[in-house]
Design a protein around this motif. Sequence first.
Motif, short mmCIF file in Angstrom:
data_model
loop_
_atom_site.label_atom_id
_atom_site.label_comp_id
_atom_site.label_asym_id
_atom_site.label_seq_id
_atom_site.Cartn_x
_atom_site.Cartn_y
_atom_site.Cartn_z
N LEU A 127 0.85 -1.18 0.00
CA LEU A 127 0.00 0.00 0.00
C LEU A 127 0.89 1.23 0.00
O LEU A 127 1.77 1.37 0.85
CB LEU A 127 -0.90 0.00 1.24
N VAL A 128 0.69 2.11 -0.98
CA VAL A 128 1.44 3.37 -1.05
C VAL A 128 0.42 4.49 -0.91
O VAL A 128 -0.49 4.63 -1.73
CB VAL A 128 2.20 3.51 -2.40
N ARG A 129 0.55 5.23 0.13
CA ARG A 129 -0.39 6.33 0.39
C ARG A 129 -0.15 7.46 -0.61
O ARG A 129 0.92 7.57 -1.19
CB ARG A 129 -0.20 6.85 1.80
N LYS A 130 -1.16 8.32 -0.80
CA LYS A 130 -1.02 9.45 -1.69
C LYS A 130 0.17 10.29 -1.24
O LYS A 130 0.35 10.54 -0.06
CB LYS A 130 -2.28 10.31 -1.70
N GLY A 131 0.97 10.70 -2.21
CA GLY A 131 2.16 11.48 -1.90
C GLY A 131 3.37 10.61 -1.62
O GLY A 131 4.49 11.09 -1.59
N GLY A 132 3.15 9.31 -1.41
CA GLY A 132 4.25 8.39 -1.18
C GLY A 132 4.97 8.10 -2.49
O GLY A 132 4.45 8.38 -3.57
N ARG A 133 6.15 7.56 -2.39
CA ARG A 133 6.88 7.24 -3.61
C ARG A 133 7.60 5.91 -3.43
O ARG A 133 7.82 5.46 -2.32
CB ARG A 133 7.86 8.34 -3.99
#
Length: 166
Positions: free
Chosen positions: A79-85
């Motif tokens: 899971l990559v949250r918004k703004g994550g990279r």
Amino acid sequence: MTDAAAEMATVFQQLHKLFKGSPGQVGALASGSSRLVIIGPGQEVVDRRPGLKSALLFARKLTSEEAAQIDSGQARIRLVRKGGRIQYPLDLGETAAAVRQLLGAEAIVKYLDSDSRLVPAKLRQLGYELNIEVPAKLRSRGDIQFHLAQVLAGHQARSGGTNQGD
């Protein structure tokens, strides 16, 4: 078990891990208040949990190559949250080639400083890739970056503004 079934089993195991943080979902499945079903084309699950719908859409979009990579353990679902990279492995050869193309010590330091993966040990390895000896007395990231930039800028000045390698 066929390859496709094994791949899908692995995908669902990964999805289970993804939602493991919400024990209510597993409890609802175990208690019988929720169930697993096969959904045909044009059908969709009406649920108050948007994460489940997103996960099922994600599973449908997987290519057979991606599913095989997940099955073999070469890839994972995260899971990559918004703004994550996503940070990719550092390739010192590519970094050295990019640094050689930069003109001026300031541009080189700025480029090296922009990559947090370039810790002092990696900067020393980069120096080796660039055929630049990094003195042992230089220990901090900034000192090593400055040294590499100064040496490269010196090479560029002597070779007429380009540095194609030593």
